[in-house]
Design an enzyme around this catalytic site. Structure first.
Site, PDB file in Angstrom:
ATOM      1  N   GLY A 140      41.113  45.113  42.514  1.00 16.55           N
ATOM      2  CA  GLY A 140      42.049  44.515  43.467  1.00 16.55           C
ATOM      3  C   GLY A 140      42.894  45.491  44.252  1.00 16.55           C
ATOM      4  O   GLY A 140      43.404  45.160  45.311  1.00 16.55           O
ATOM      5  N   GLU A 141      43.082  46.693  43.741  1.00 23.50           N
ATOM      6  CA  GLU A 141      44.092  47.563  44.347  1.00 23.50           C
ATOM      7  C   GLU A 141      43.523  48.473  45.430  1.00 23.50           C
ATOM      8  O   GLU A 141      44.069  48.590  46.518  1.00 23.50           O
ATOM      9  CB  GLU A 141      44.726  48.456  43.270  1.00 23.50           C
ATOM     10  CG  GLU A 141      45.065  47.724  42.012  1.00 23.50           C
ATOM     11  CD  GLU A 141      46.528  47.445  41.820  1.00 23.50           C
ATOM     12  OE1 GLU A 141      47.353  47.994  42.553  1.00 23.50           O
ATOM     13  OE2 GLU A 141      46.847  46.655  40.928  1.00 23.50           O
ATOM     14  N   SER A 174      40.608  34.575  38.267  1.00 17.84           N
ATOM     15  CA  SER A 174      40.305  35.228  36.986  1.00 17.84           C
ATOM     16  C   SER A 174      39.918  34.233  35.900  1.00 17.84           C
ATOM     17  O   SER A 174      39.198  34.597  34.964  1.00 17.84           O
ATOM     18  CB  SER A 174      41.474  36.094  36.525  1.00 17.84           C
ATOM     19  OG  SER A 174      42.641  35.335  36.375  1.00 17.84           O
ATOM     20  N   THR A 198      40.620  41.413  34.648  1.00 17.53           N
ATOM     21  CA  THR A 198      39.202  41.302  34.304  1.00 17.53           C
ATOM     22  C   THR A 198      38.812  42.400  33.321  1.00 17.53           C
ATOM     23  O   THR A 198      38.004  42.186  32.424  1.00 17.53           O
ATOM     24  CB  THR A 198      38.340  41.378  35.576  1.00 17.53           C
ATOM     25  OG1 THR A 198      38.773  40.341  36.457  1.00 17.53           O
ATOM     26  CG2 THR A 198      36.870  41.188  35.260  1.00 17.53           C
TER      27      THR A 198
END
Lengths: 82, 763, 161
Positions: free
Chosen positions: B715-716, B487, B528
């Site tokens: 991401g999930e 990140s 982000t």
């Protein structure tokens, strides 16, 4: 006035089982204040464990967010993540 | 401002090398266990060998007498925190439970539960001292399985647990912490209209996040009450808040410094060691390092919840789903708080359904308290739903992607949990999957193909970032989120894009709790999105300052200056004729034009915008061994806008691989005494390089209008579809549906034996 | 408990240290020599985060005793770069974004470097099996394999093959 739906919430006991409300309010803060006036304790419950979806977008802890008279407001469990 | 015009972007969307990269490839990055402090002691935690036991006595005298031991702590050294949900900026948390999870009080609730800790001059002495602590236990009956824990007469973990969400309040305590329901439409009417009803029960196992870095911290508790906590976590502000609450310390007296974090995936969103290390340090006045072994990580920290998923789907022969019902029973571990809520909410979020009823149960048992793990709650329920939808498609003879498309959620769909979807990109993922060359390739014998989809909300929340222009025109960005997967790069890229300068001129730093405003933790796919928004806004404020500084140098009005490609220009000929001023030109004169050029922005980012994914998986089943090989895997996802595409792909590939591990191998194995039998990477098998093919990724970009660059969390959701995608592929390959994870070789073998009973050798 | 005196070579430089009989090489590197690039992920030889090269062979330093380094030639992650210049494996890890959290990275880079010391023409499958002892939980290995295969091609070009 905005129509409010509460889903999935254990707080129904505070509202006598009601899950839908019409609330005259133009901000989230005023909406919560009014719901807490009607159902004492619900305001704290919303603050601590609920997010507010306004017209499909999810807001967490957003007192300042504006509501329109035709807004769809849904109180849902707060969301975290990994 | 908005930067949604992709063609106009110079930095965002490229793939530069991450700013912290070199340190990480030469071994110089400082992770949790890499720090030392002068005079530092080594700590060690003593853990319960029992799954459920009353602690009747702890005698620490022998340990205290051992040469080199400077402190021993037990629950008696921590404030006894009442049963209350408090709100300290990271969301609701029951601090009694968190405190007792860090250090057992009265009862040990799982094998591996911390009961005492020591600090000594060497790790060897600390280990010896732990063995000298004498704990007397009254062993109690225990329960591991979720349905056994729900049954009448099950051993009770907490005698004050009365199921929430049931009116009137139950008369007897139970292991069911909460019941939650979601209803839309009329389920009875829906099933009455159905021409085909499929009702199935699925189950998943709790799995560990299995970050490769064990939990670690180095702390000091000063004699003046000022504390420093250096630790590996998903949020230094979370560490500060929880330590303050658990130990009764003012937040101002805790400086939490984020170490580099060696993976978390949700598992490092709470504390285990930091409060214990602080208690030890307070007692002996010396800094203390606490590092877990892998065995401690498995026995004492988070797994993700597993559970039972009961799905009932009714459909017309056309494939249109007319009713859906779901019951979820989720493992919370020893304390309430499984992610059953989001499990319920995500389960049918991919579908536009009129009649839905969902019930979820949050169930405690004698396992470690679950922690978040990538899209917490969604992978379990989606495994059930997406398997059941596949069964429906096969039964109806409809292509599974076509069936999904026919029932797909889109803008305007009212979700089963309430809100109406806006700006979502689910259908584009289905179309991209359908059109992908992968979906058209032919399969061989014992091979099968499965597809599955998934949903995750993504979150925003509070974030802070500051942008400082250095005297030479380079730029520092300070932000509050530990960098768990690149990140820093995306923050620097967004700042560089706004400022119009090269990426290499921007250096991002993850600040400690005293050097940047509050920032919610790294999790929920929010960094982000939310922190990126704060960085963008701070950079925009800097641009405004740069314009006014240029105006001051030219002695014209700031409105007459425009900022382009990292330079100030007079806006049109009326403004005057001046040579453009670069950021460096302006920076060097900043003292004369008003002082340092810097901006900090703190926001509560809203409207994160959900993520949808559709995955295609090909497997080959070895009928002799029951081994499942992943032949090919393609993940399609709506990512909003990829800031650094490589790290977006990386999130997708990593999530898929964790999902494959959950599907095929990973599980906790308990013995009859409730002790974990496989607390190590040899017996708890996460996917290794030779288990996998390349993971192909397709990034669909439906920009999120709430974010200046259109980003969504990424991401999930990649961990949501894999378990069903693999199960559906296995069903396609062998004709048998695997409804219990993991689909490990013994289970596959058993399924094949059932198809064709093995002949005895004597026959 | 008397300590043992060990004379060895670490990253091309002579090294001497005192260690206890039960201390692992990983403990010595991290706690006695300040070489914290090698990581402890499991201390049972299952994760590979502590991988070092000892006399040309990759070893989990958590399974080696500190005293066993006597007279050996040890390379750790701190010794992989060629002076100021990154080793091709390191450079390709950066270019391919083959690290996310970066914790397994030192072990993977050491293991990959050892592979390419052995062969510059590994197949993807050979590389996958060679690296199967190094766990990565973040990446799904995709970009790691791409980085290693790309590094091999760079090194083949360097070697004029």
């Amino acid at each position: 006035m905005p129509h409010v739906t509460m889903t999935g919430i254990a707080a129904r006991r505070l509202t006598g089982g009601l899950t839908e409300f019409d609330v005259e309010a133009d901000t989230v803060r005023r909406l919560i204040t009014e719901l807490d006036r009607r159902y004492p304790g619900l305001g704290q419950q919303i603050d601590e464990s609920m997010a507010i979806a306004i017209d499909g977008e999810i807001f967490q802890d957003a007192y300042l967010e504006k509501l329109r008279p035709e807004s769809e407001v849904v109180l849902i469990p707060k969301i975290g993540g990994g | 401002m908005s930067y949604l015009d992709k063609a106009a972007l110079k930095v965002v969307g490229t793939r530069p090398i991450r700013p912290d990269g070199v340190d990480k490839v030469i071994g110089r990055a400082s992770f949790g266990a890499d720090m030392t402090m002068p005079g530092m002691l080594w700590g060690k935690v003593k853990r319960s060998p029992h799954a459920h036991a009353r602690i009747t006595k702890i005698d620490t005298s022998k340990a205290e007498k051992l040469n080199g031991v400077l402190a021993v702590v037990t629950a008696a050294d921590f404030p006894n925190i009442p049963n209350e949900e408090a709100f300290v900026g990271e969301g609701p948390m029951n601090f009694r439970d968190l405190s007792r999870n860090c250090m057992a009080r009265d009862k040990a609730l799982y094998d591996g539960h911390a009961v005492a800790a020591v600090a000594a001059t060497s790790s060897a002495i600390a280990e010896e001292a732990v063995d000298l602590i004498e704990v007397e236990y009254e062993v109690l009956p225990h329960v591991i399985d979720v349905e056994e824990a729900m049954a009448d007469g099950a051993p009770l973990l907490h005698d004050d647990m009365f199921t929430q969400g049931i009116e009137p309040k139950p008369e007897k305590p139970s292991n069911v912490a909460k019941r939650i329901t979601f209803t839309k439409g009329d389920i009875a009417k829906g099933f009455a209209e159905a021409e085909l009803v499929i009702e199935r029960k699925y189950s998943t196992q709790p799995v560990h996040q299995a970050y490769i870095e064990p939990h670690a911290c180095v702390v000091s508790y000063g004699s003046d009450g000022q504390c420093t906590v250096f630790s590996s976590s998903q949020g230094q502000f979370m560490v500060r808040a929880y330590c303050a609450k658990l130990l009764g310390i003012d937040m101002a007296n805790i400086r939490a410094i984020p170490a580099e974090i060696g993976g978390g995936f949700g598992g490092k969103t709470l504390v285990y060691l930091e409060p214990v290390a602080l208690a030890l340090s307070k007692k002996c006045g010396r800094p203390v390092k606490l590092v877990m072994s892998r065995e401690e990580v498995f026995r004492g920290t988070g797994p993700a919840a597993g559970g039972v998923i009961e799905v009932k789907i009714g459909a017309k022969k056309s494939g249109r789903i007319v009713a859906a019902e779901l019951v979820l029973k989720y493992q919370a571990g020893a304390f309430a708080g499984s992610p059953v809520g989001p499990g319920c909410m995500c389960a049918f979020a991919m579908y536009d359904l009129d009649n839905v009823h969902i019930t979820g149960y949050d169930v405690v048992s004698n396992r470690p308290k679950v922690a978040a793990y990538r899209a917490p709650g969604a992978p379990n329920s989606s495994y059930g739903v997406e398997s059941c939808v596949d069964e429906l498609a096969r039964e109806l003879g409809i292509d599974p992607l076509a069936l999904r498309e026919m029932n797909a959620a889109r803008d305007g769909t009212k979700t089963p949990y309430g809100p109406t979807l806006v700006n979502v990109g689910y259908i584009p993922t289905l179309e991209a999957a359908k059109n992908h060359e992968h979906y058209k390739t032919k399969l061989g014998p014992n091979q099968g193909r499965g597809v599955a989809s998934g949903f995750w909300f993504n979150i925003g929340g509070e974030s802070s970032a500051s942008v400082h222009v250095n005297e030479d025109g380079t730029v520092a960005v300070v932000e509050g989120n530990p960098d768990i997967g690149g990140s820093r790069a995306s923050m620097a890229m967004m700042a560089a894009e706004v400022l119009g300068i090269p990426y290499e001129k921007v250096r991002p730093v993850v600040g400690d709790t005293a050097s940047i405003g509050f920032t919610f933790l790294t999790g929920g796919s929010r960094v982000t999105f939310a922190t990126g928004m704060a960085v963008t806004q701070a950079a925009e404020k800097v641009v405004e300052q740069l314009k006014s500084r240029a105006a001051a140098i030219w002695d014209i009005s700031p409105e007459a200056v425009e900022w382009k490609d990292g330079k100030a220009f007079p806006a049109g000929s009326n403004a005057g004729s001046f040579e453009p001023l670069s950021l460096a030109d302006i920076a060097v004169k900043s003292g004369r034009t008003g002082g340092p050029i810097t901006a900090e922005v703190s926001i509560n980012a809203q409207g994160a915008g959900p993520g949808f994914a559709t995955h295609i998986c090909d497997v080959e089943v070895d009928r002799e061994t029951g081994h499942v090989k992943i032949l090919r895997y393609t993940a399609v996802q709506d990512v909003g806008r990829a800031i650094h595409p490589s790290y977006v792909e990386g999130q997708m590939q990593g999530g898929v691989t964790q999902g494959i591990g959950w599907a095929l191998n990973e599980e906790y194995i308990y013995d009859k005494n409730g002790r974990l039998d496989n607390p190590g990477f040899l017996d708890y098998r996460v996917p290794v390089a030779s288990d996998l093919p390349m993971i192909e990724t397709v990034m669909v970009e439906v920009p999120n209008p709430r974010h200046p660059f259109g980003a969504r969390g990424v991401g999930e959701v990649p961990i949501v579809p894999p378990m069903a995608a693999v199960a559906n592929a296995i069903a396609d390959a062998i004709g048998t549906r695997m409804r219990d994870l993991p689909m490990s070789p013994p289970k596959i073998r058993a399924a094949l034996d059932e198809q064709e009973p093995p002949r005895l050798a004597a026959e | 408990m008397s300590k043992h005196h060990v004379t060895t070579t670490i990253n091309g430089e002579p090294a001497e240290y005192l260690c206890e009989a039960q201390q692992t090489m990983l403990d010595v590197l991290r706690d006695e020599l300040g070489l914290t690039g090698s990581k402890e992920g499991c201390s049972s030889g299952d994760c590979g985060a502590c991988t070092i090269i000892c006399d040309g062979n990759i070893v989990c330093s958590c399974l080696m005793l500190g005293v066993e380094a006597e007279g050996r030639d040890i390379t750790t992650i701190e010794g992989i770069a060629r002076g100021d210049e990154l080793h091709p494996v390191q450079q390709k890890f950066l270019e391919h974004a083959a690290l996310q959290c970066g914790f397994c990275t030192p072990g993977l880079i050491v293991a990959a470097k050892a592979l390419l010391d052995t062969t510059l023409n590994p197949t993807e499958e050979e590389a996958r099996y060679w690296l199967a002892g190094n766990l990565c939980r973040c990446t799904g290995y995709d970009k790691i394999l791409r980085a290693v295969m790309d590094a091999a091609s760079v090194m083949r070009a360097e070697a004029g093959r």
